[in-house]
Design a protein around this motif. Structure first.
Motif, PDB file in Angstrom:
ATOM      1  N   SER A 146      30.663  39.583  33.519  1.00 13.40           N
ATOM      2  CA  SER A 146      30.530  38.179  33.890  1.00 13.40           C
ATOM      3  C   SER A 146      29.029  38.005  34.937  1.00 13.40           C
ATOM      4  N   SER A 147      28.566  36.822  34.812  1.00 11.66           N
ATOM      5  CA  SER A 147      27.248  36.667  35.380  1.00 11.66           C
ATOM      6  C   SER A 147      27.776  35.732  36.753  1.00 11.66           C
ATOM      7  N   ASP A 148      28.931  35.680  37.056  1.00 14.10           N
ATOM      8  CA  ASP A 148      29.190  34.795  38.064  1.00 14.10           C
ATOM      9  C   ASP A 148      29.297  35.285  39.513  1.00 14.10           C
ATOM     10  N   GLY A 149      28.908  36.752  39.896  1.00 17.21           N
ATOM     11  CA  GLY A 149      28.577  37.164  40.893  1.00 17.21           C
ATOM     12  C   GLY A 149      29.987  37.632  41.830  1.00 17.21           C
ATOM     13  N   THR A 150      30.997  37.382  41.086  1.00 19.78           N
ATOM     14  CA  THR A 150      32.200  37.928  41.732  1.00 19.78           C
ATOM     15  C   THR A 150      32.263  39.507  41.632  1.00 19.78           C
ATOM     16  N   ALA A 151      33.474  40.022  42.353  1.00 19.82           N
ATOM     17  CA  ALA A 151      33.370  41.560  42.414  1.00 19.82           C
ATOM     18  C   ALA A 151      34.612  41.918  41.494  1.00 19.82           C
ATOM     19  N   LEU A 152      34.363  43.003  40.806  1.00 20.24           N
ATOM     20  CA  LEU A 152      35.131  43.397  39.801  1.00 20.24           C
ATOM     21  C   LEU A 152      35.771  44.798  40.261  1.00 20.24           C
ATOM     22  N   ALA A 153      37.221  45.124  40.185  1.00 21.29           N
ATOM     23  CA  ALA A 153      37.780  46.337  40.309  1.00 21.29           C
ATOM     24  C   ALA A 153      38.146  46.844  38.787  1.00 21.29           C
ATOM     25  N   ALA A 154      37.513  47.867  38.430  1.00 23.64           N
ATOM     26  CA  ALA A 154      37.801  48.498  37.390  1.00 23.64           C
ATOM     27  C   ALA A 154      38.702  49.816  37.365  1.00 23.64           C
ATOM     28  N   LEU A 155      39.750  49.405  36.566  1.00 25.73           N
ATOM     29  CA  LEU A 155      40.903  50.529  36.901  1.00 25.73           C
ATOM     30  C   LEU A 155      41.278  51.206  35.448  1.00 25.73           C
ATOM     31  N   GLY A 156      41.083  52.504  35.588  1.00 25.61           N
ATOM     32  CA  GLY A 156      41.318  53.175  34.168  1.00 25.61           C
ATOM     33  C   GLY A 156      41.858  54.885  34.650  1.00 25.61           C
ATOM     34  N   ARG A 157      42.217  55.288  33.356  1.00 21.09           N
ATOM     35  CA  ARG A 157      42.391  56.637  33.209  1.00 21.09           C
ATOM     36  C   ARG A 157      41.190  57.146  33.004  1.00 21.09           C
ATOM     37  N   PHE A 158      40.436  57.523  33.674  1.00 20.01           N
ATOM     38  CA  PHE A 158      38.927  58.142  33.285  1.00 20.01           C
ATOM     39  C   PHE A 158      38.909  59.702  33.038  1.00 20.01           C
ATOM     40  N   GLU A 159      38.497  59.934  32.124  1.00 21.58           N
ATOM     41  CA  GLU A 159      38.431  61.294  31.740  1.00 21.58           C
ATOM     42  C   GLU A 159      37.329  62.269  32.576  1.00 21.58           C
ATOM     43  N   ASP A 160      36.300  61.463  33.256  1.00 19.58           N
ATOM     44  CA  ASP A 160      35.358  62.067  33.867  1.00 19.58           C
ATOM     45  C   ASP A 160      35.379  61.317  35.517  1.00 19.58           C
ATOM     46  N   CYS A 177      45.143  26.009  36.438  1.00 19.33           N
ATOM     47  CA  CYS A 177      44.779  25.123  37.339  1.00 19.33           C
ATOM     48  C   CYS A 177      43.877  25.517  38.592  1.00 19.33           C
ATOM     49  N   GLU A 178      44.078  26.496  38.982  1.00 19.45           N
ATOM     50  CA  GLU A 178      43.560  27.075  40.274  1.00 19.45           C
ATOM     51  C   GLU A 178      42.036  27.114  39.968  1.00 19.45           C
ATOM     52  N   MET A 179      41.890  27.709  38.774  1.00 18.42           N
ATOM     53  CA  MET A 179      40.387  27.968  38.164  1.00 18.42           C
ATOM     54  C   MET A 179      39.704  26.560  38.046  1.00 18.42           C
ATOM     55  N   SER A 180      40.378  25.761  37.513  1.00 14.16           N
ATOM     56  CA  SER A 180      39.935  24.468  37.336  1.00 14.16           C
ATOM     57  C   SER A 180      39.396  23.635  38.639  1.00 14.16           C
ATOM     58  N   PHE A 222      33.415  21.695  32.238  1.00 18.71           N
ATOM     59  CA  PHE A 222      33.484  22.725  30.894  1.00 18.71           C
ATOM     60  C   PHE A 222      34.196  22.228  29.857  1.00 18.71           C
ATOM     61  N   PRO A 223      34.035  20.983  29.124  1.00 13.31           N
ATOM     62  CA  PRO A 223      34.673  20.579  28.316  1.00 13.31           C
ATOM     63  C   PRO A 223      34.931  21.680  26.991  1.00 13.31           C
ATOM     64  N   ARG A 253      34.218  31.331  35.033  1.00 18.50           N
ATOM     65  CA  ARG A 253      34.785  32.095  33.848  1.00 18.50           C
ATOM     66  C   ARG A 253      35.271  30.663  33.006  1.00 18.50           C
ATOM     67  N   LEU A 254      35.605  29.524  33.400  1.00 19.03           N
ATOM     68  CA  LEU A 254      36.128  28.498  32.604  1.00 19.03           C
ATOM     69  C   LEU A 254      34.811  28.094  31.708  1.00 19.03           C
ATOM     70  N   ARG A 255      33.564  28.167  32.226  1.00 20.13           N
ATOM     71  CA  ARG A 255      32.566  27.821  31.476  1.00 20.13           C
ATOM     72  C   ARG A 255      32.366  28.945  30.309  1.00 20.13           C
ATOM     73  N   GLU A 256      32.449  30.267  30.861  1.00 22.17           N
ATOM     74  CA  GLU A 256      32.178  31.232  29.713  1.00 22.17           C
ATOM     75  C   GLU A 256      33.431  31.244  28.474  1.00 22.17           C
ATOM     76  N   ILE A 257      34.412  30.715  29.010  1.00 21.22           N
ATOM     77  CA  ILE A 257      35.558  30.463  27.845  1.00 21.22           C
ATOM     78  C   ILE A 257      35.374  29.295  26.866  1.00 21.22           C
ATOM     79  N   ALA A 258      34.773  28.271  27.634  1.00 26.73           N
ATOM     80  CA  ALA A 258      34.363  27.071  27.205  1.00 26.73           C
ATOM     81  C   ALA A 258      33.412  27.426  26.147  1.00 26.73           C
TER      82      ALA A 258
END
Lengths: 285, 121
Positions: free
Chosen positions: A54-68, B51-54, B89-90, B60-65
């Motif tokens: 995502s380009s929205d600048g949020t933070a992301l927690a990536a969870l997985g069963r990583f091999e390395d 609803c909260e996202m709206s 984001f209609p 992310r709603l823009r991306e979905i739309a």
């Protein structure tokens, strides 16, 4: 906004693509349930198609069963990525990891606000501004072009659908409401008949429900001041409020926090001014 | 139950709304749908509450739309449509279909979603 809703959020990706083993189905389901019920957005990624990107600048927690071994942190464009191996962890433990990341990064704690607010169906809305006039909590506003908008969602009183009850066009939804058509269900002929009746009642009351209430209150005050029977006045007031509360399905706490007559008058004046400003001659309030 | 005529396409983005802050979507329905999604090979987005996202006008709603094809598993189509619109984001009804967990049984919703798994293999 309430609950720091404007602060960045932590999203979660369950990564099961190249370099990671798939989660066990039961583990995946349990983890999804736990994260969602805590208020985290989750993306499942198996093919690296970029669903989590995502380009929205949020933070992301990536969870997985990583091999390395993986770095604990990485950067994906503007998104800060926190990588954690959840091999052998229970859902509860994995959620604990996510909570830890959120807390350390100073990101918004999810939840804390039931997202209850009106949603306008513009296919039906006639921009009459009755909702703006009626709402005492400044949930509504008008765009520069004079179009009614929901502008302050978190001002809305949880579980109160009163504005949708006064809308003459059944154009106001509350998606979390129990009953249709306010919850967004299709509008039936009966609903329209009921709304038509509501408009008639509104007309009978003089077109301004607040004015009607004020008149009624003034008459009652006058009558009871003559009778000097405070108990009776209180009983009458309670009866009227209970009926209105029941008719409009308004929560008791909303009634408990109703503004004074002066505040209502100031609100009506402000709404009138707003409407006049955006519409020139002014919408009917 | 489908709002759009769009059917399974390889790029279909699936979005599941948990409606986590209210009890209006039957728990057994949203759990059963989530379990089926989870057991499939599908990639998907799961949101605690659209609803909260709206309200937050979440990007992310823009991306979905903007997706060429999306399936949103949530509640009433009219509500979902105007939630996106309210956020700015209609949705394009030709590209998005909305499945209603408040009205439809889980089995019916799963029947709509799972064919997408075959197309994404």
């Amino acid at each position: 906004m309430k609950g720091g809703l404007d602060l960045p959020v932590l999203r979660v990706a369950l990564y099961e693509g190249r370099g990671a083993r798939a989660l066990e189905p039961a583990q995946r389901f349990e983890l999804l349930q736990a994260l969602l019920d805590k208020g985290y957005r989750v993306t499942r990624v198996t093919n690296g198609s970029g669903a989590a990107h995502s380009s929205d600048g949020t933070a992301l927690a990536a969870l997985g069963r990583f091999e390395d071994a993986q770095p604990e942190q990485a950067q994906d464009g503007e998104t800060q990525v926190f990588i954690r191996n959840i091999e052998g962890l229970s859902a509860e433990q994995a959620v604990g990891l996510v909570e830890g990341i959120r807390s350390e990064a100073g990101l918004r704690e999810p939840g804390g606000w039931k997202p209850w607010f009106p949603v306008i169906d513009y296919d039906r809305c006639t921009n009459c501004m009755q909702c703006l006039s009626f709402c005492l909590f400044d949930v509504y506003g008008a765009s520069k072009e004079g179009k009614i908008q929901v502008q302050n969602q978190d001002n809305c009183k949880t579980d109160c659908p009163a504005c949708s009850r006064v809308c003459p066009e059944v154009a106001i939804l509350f998606p979390k409401y129990r009953h249709g058509p306010i919850h967004g269900g299709e509008i039936q002929a009966d609903d329209l008949r009921r709304e038509a009746m509501k408009v008639d009642i509104s007309a009978l009351l003089g077109g301004d429900i607040y004015q009607a209430l004020r008149d009624r209150s003034a008459k009652a005050k006058s009558r009871f001041s003559k009778e000097r029977d405070e108990d009776r006045a209180l009983k009458e007031r309670m009866r009227c409020l209970a009926k209105l509360q029941d008719d409009l399905d308004i929560p008791a706490e909303v009634f408990a926090s109703l503004p004074t007559l002066e505040e209502i008058q100031a609100k009506a004046k402000s709404a009138q001014e707003k409407s006049t400003a955006v519409n020139g001659s002014g919408a009917k309030l | 139950m489908n709002e759009a005529a769009n059917t399974a396409a390889p790029e279909t983005r699936i979005v599941y709304c948990r409606c986590a802050y209210a009890r209006v979507v039957p728990r057994e329905v949203k759990d059963a749908v989530l379990e089926s999604l989870s057991a499939s090979n599908l990639d998907f987005d799961a949101a605690p509450d659209l609803c909260e996202m709206s309200a937050r006008k979440d990007e992310r709603l823009r991306e979905i739309a903007a997706q060429p094809s999306a399936t949103i598993v949530a509640c009433y189509p009219r509500a979902v449509r105007w939630l996106f619109s309210g956020a700015g984001f209609p949705l394009d009804p030709e590209k998005v279909r909305i499945l209603n967990m408040r009205e439809e049984p889980a089995e019916a919703i799963v029947r709509e979603i799972l064919p997408l798994a075959e197309t994404q293999q």
